[in-house]
Enzyme design. Structure first.
Site, PDB file in Angstrom:
ATOM      1  N   SER A 180       0.838  -1.194   0.000  1.00 51.21           N
ATOM      2  CA  SER A 180       0.000   0.000   0.000  1.00 51.21           C
ATOM      3  C   SER A 180       0.880   1.255   0.000  1.00 51.21           C
ATOM      4  CB  SER A 180      -0.956  -0.043   1.199  1.00 51.21           C
ATOM      5  OG  SER A 180      -2.007   0.875   1.050  1.00 51.21           O
ATOM      6  N   ASP A 319      -5.217  -3.276  -2.689  1.00 48.88           N
ATOM      7  CA  ASP A 319      -4.340  -2.945  -1.563  1.00 48.88           C
ATOM      8  C   ASP A 319      -3.535  -4.138  -1.052  1.00 48.88           C
ATOM      9  OD1 ASP A 319      -3.224  -2.115   0.854  1.00 48.88           O
ATOM     10  OD2 ASP A 319      -4.901  -0.797   1.294  1.00 48.88           O
TER      11      ASP A 319
END
Length: 494
Positions: A180, A319
Site C-alpha cells: 500500500s 491494496d
C-alpha cells in the site's frame, strides 16, 4: 536525588534531540550515569549464554594467532547464526540506552575479523574455490535482514524518514518490501541509487508529487477517490521501469505486495524474481488501491518484443496490506531472510502495538498473551464459518478480506512505530501539506534512532558475509571471462 535529576534531564534531552548525534551523546551519558556501562562490561547475565560466547571468542582468537584459516572455517561452520547463545534476546536491550554487553560486541567483531582473515588467507592453504564455496554456504546458512514498509495511506510518509535514517548510517537492508503506501517508498528505494534516493525523500520532493493525491468523487463511481493525480505521480516517478530494470539499476531486492480483488486467490509478491517483467508503476498503483477508496487495477508487463501488455489479464488487484502487509515467510523462502525490521504505520495495527522493547513478564502478562491468541484464533474460525454461510460473491469477498486482516502478523524482530496520537489519523486520507510531510519524515527519523544500534548489531555479520562473497563472485567472473573457449568451440570458430 541529584543523580535522579541529572538522569531526568538526560532523558528529556534524548526525547527532544534534534539530531541523531544529540540523541547518541545524551544516551551515552545516560548509560554512564545510570550504571548501564558497568552492566555492559560484565559478561555474566541470565539473558544469554555468556560462557558459550566467551569460548567462541577465545577459539577464534587462538585460530587467528596460529594463522589457522581452516580452523576458523571449521569454527564458523560449526554454528553461526543471528541468535547464537540468545545474543539477540530483546531483554538485553532493556538495560541501556545504546549498546549491549561488551562481550557480545566483541563476538560480532571477531566473527567479522575471522571472515576477513579467511578471505585474505594464503591460497596455498585455502584455494579460491574453497573460499568461494565456504562463503556461499555460510552466507546462505546465516541469512539476512529485510526491511518491511507497511500500509498506512497518508501516514506512509513516515517510512521516508525511516529509510533516510537507515541510509544515513549505511544500514539499509538489501531486501525491502512495501505494501500500500509503503509500496511507493519501496519503489523509490528500488529505482534510485543512494544519493538520488536521499534527494527524493525530502518534504519538498514528496509534496510536489503527492500534494493532491486525494480527490473526492463520491461513492457512485466505483471508488470514493479519483486516482488520476496519484497515477500521474507514479508515472512521473517510475515510468515504464520493470522490476528487472530496477534490480539491474540498484541491486536491491524490492518486493511490492498486491491482493486479489476476487475470491480464491492469494496475495502476490511482485519482484525481480517472481515477476521480472511487471511494470512497477502499475504494481504500486494496485498495492495502493484501498477497497472503496481506489478502484482495483489491472497489472501490466513488458513482453519480449518490448510492448506493454496486460499481466495476469484475468485478474485485478488491490491494496497489498489487506493480505500481505508483512510477507515475512515468503521473503524468507525467496531471499533467505531470517530477520525483519518493520516500519509499521498501518492504522489497523499501530494502536495495538507496544513501543516498549521488553516482553511483559509474570502470570498476568502470560495469561493476557494466551487470551489474545485464543481471541485471534476464534475470530478466524468465526469468519471461516461466516464465509461459508453467506450468499453472494461480494459478501464472501468482504468477509475473506476481513479474515486476512485479522490473520496477519504486523510485527517483526525490530519494530519502528510512530507515536500513537489521535491527531495523526487526520493524515490518513487528507491531502498533505509540506509541513505535515516534514513532520512525518522527521517522526520516522526520530523513531529509528533508538533502534539503529540494535540494527547495526543484527546486520553486522550478514553485511560482512555479503561483502566478501561479492568480491569473490567478481573475481570468479573475471576468471571465467579469461578462460579459453572449449576445444570443440575453438574448432567450429576456426
Amino acid at each position: 536525588m541529584a543523580n535522579k535529576e541529572a538522569l531526568n534531564k538526560l532523558q528529556a534531552a534524548i526525547d527532544h534531540a534534534a539530531s541523531y548525534q544529540e540523541f547518541l551523546e545524551a544516551s551515552l551519558e545516560h548509560d554512564r550515569l545510570s550504571g548501564a556501562d558497568d552492566w555492559k562490561h560484565e559478561d555474566k547475565s541470565n539473558d544469554y549464554d555468556f560462557r558459550l560466547i566467551r569460548k567462541r571468542v577465545e577459539r577464534m582468537k587462538t585460530a587467528k594467532a596460529n594463522n589457522d584459516a581452516a580452523g576458523l572455517m571449521f569454527i564458523l561452520h560449526e554454528g553461526i547464526h543471528g541468535n547464537l547463545a540468545n545474543i539477540s534476546n530483546p531483554e538485553l536491550a532493556n538495560y541501556s540506552k545504546v549498546g549491549t554487553k561488551v562481550l557480545i560486541q566483541e563476538f560480532l567483531d571477531e566473527v567479522c575479523s575471522a571472515l576477513e582473515f579467511i578471505y585474505n588467507a594464503d591460497e596455498a592453504d585455502i584455494d579460491f574455490h574453497e573460499k568461494l564455496s565456504f562463503f556461499e554456504e555460510t552466507t546462505h546458512a546465516y541469512g539476512q535482514s529485510c526491511l518491511m514498509l507497511s500500509g498506512g495511506a497518508g501516514l506512509g510518509f513516515f517510512h521516508c524518514g525511516v529509510v533516510r535514517s537507515l541510509l544515513d548510517h549505511d544500514l539499509l537492508p538489501p531486501v525491502i518490501s512495501g505494501a500500500s503506501a509503503g509500496s511507493i517508498v519501496a519503489a523509490l528505494v528500488a529505482t534510485r541509487k543512494d544519493e538520488q534516493l536521499l534527494d527524493m525523500l525530502t518534504p519538498e520532493a514528496i509534496f510536489s508529487r503527492f500534494h493532491k493525491w486525494s480527490i473526492w468523487q463520491g461513492p457512485g463511481r466505483g471508488s470514493w477517490l479519483d486516482s488520476t493525480n496519484l497515477e500521474n505521480a507514479l508515472i512521473e516517478l517510475f515510468d515504464l521501469l520493470t522490476f528487472e530494470d530496477a534490480y539491474n539499476l540498484t541491486g536491491r531486492h524490492v518486493t511490492i505486495t498486491v491482493s486479489p480483488a476476487d475470491l480464491h486467490q492469494y496475495s502476490r509478491l511482485l519482484n525481480a524474481k517472481t515477476s521480472p517483467n511487471a511494470i512497477i508503476t502499475q504494481a504500486v498503483r494496485a498495492s495502493c488501491a484501498i477497497p472503496l477508496v481506489f478502484a482495483p487495477v489491472q497489472l501490466k508487463a513488458r513482453n519480449q518484443a518490448g510492448d506493454i501488455v496486460p499481466y495476469i489479464p484475468s485478474r485485478r488487484f488491490a491494496d497489498g496490506s489487506l493480505m500481505a502487509d508483512m510477507p515475512f515467510s515468503r521473503l524468507a523462502r525467496l531471499y533467505g531472510v531470517n530477520h525483519s525490521i518493520v516500519s509499521q504505520t498501518n492504522p489497523l495495527a499501530v494502536p495495538f502495538l507496544s513501543r516498549r522493547k521488553q516482553h511483559s513478564r509474570g502470570l498476568l502478562a502470560l495469561t493476557k498473551r494466551h487470551l489474545t491468541g485464543l481471541a485471534k484464533s476464534n475470530s478466524i474460525y468465526a469468519f471461516d464459518i461466516l464465509e461459508n454461510l453467506v450468499p453472494g460473491k461480494a459478501a464472501k469477498l468482504g468477509i475473506h478480506k476481513l479474515r486476512s486482516i485479522i490473520d496477519q502478523q504486523y510485527v517483526g524482530d525490530i519494530n519502528i512505530l510512530p507515536e500513537q496520537k489521535l491527531a495523526s489519523f487526520k493524515y490518513l486520507l487528507a491531502n498533505p501539506s509540506e509541513q505535515s510531510i516534514s513532520e512525518l519524515i522527521h517522526s520516522g527519523e526520530r523513531a529509528t534512532w533508538p533502534q539503529l544500534d540494535m540494527i547495526r548489531r543484527s546486520t553486522q555479520i550478514s553485511k560482512s558475509f555479503r561483502h566478501y562473497l561479492k568480491l569473490l563472485k567478481l573475481r570468479e567472473a573475471r576468471i571465467l571471462s579469461n578462460l579459453p573457449a572449449p576445444s570443440n568451440q575453438r574448432s567450429v570458430a576456426g
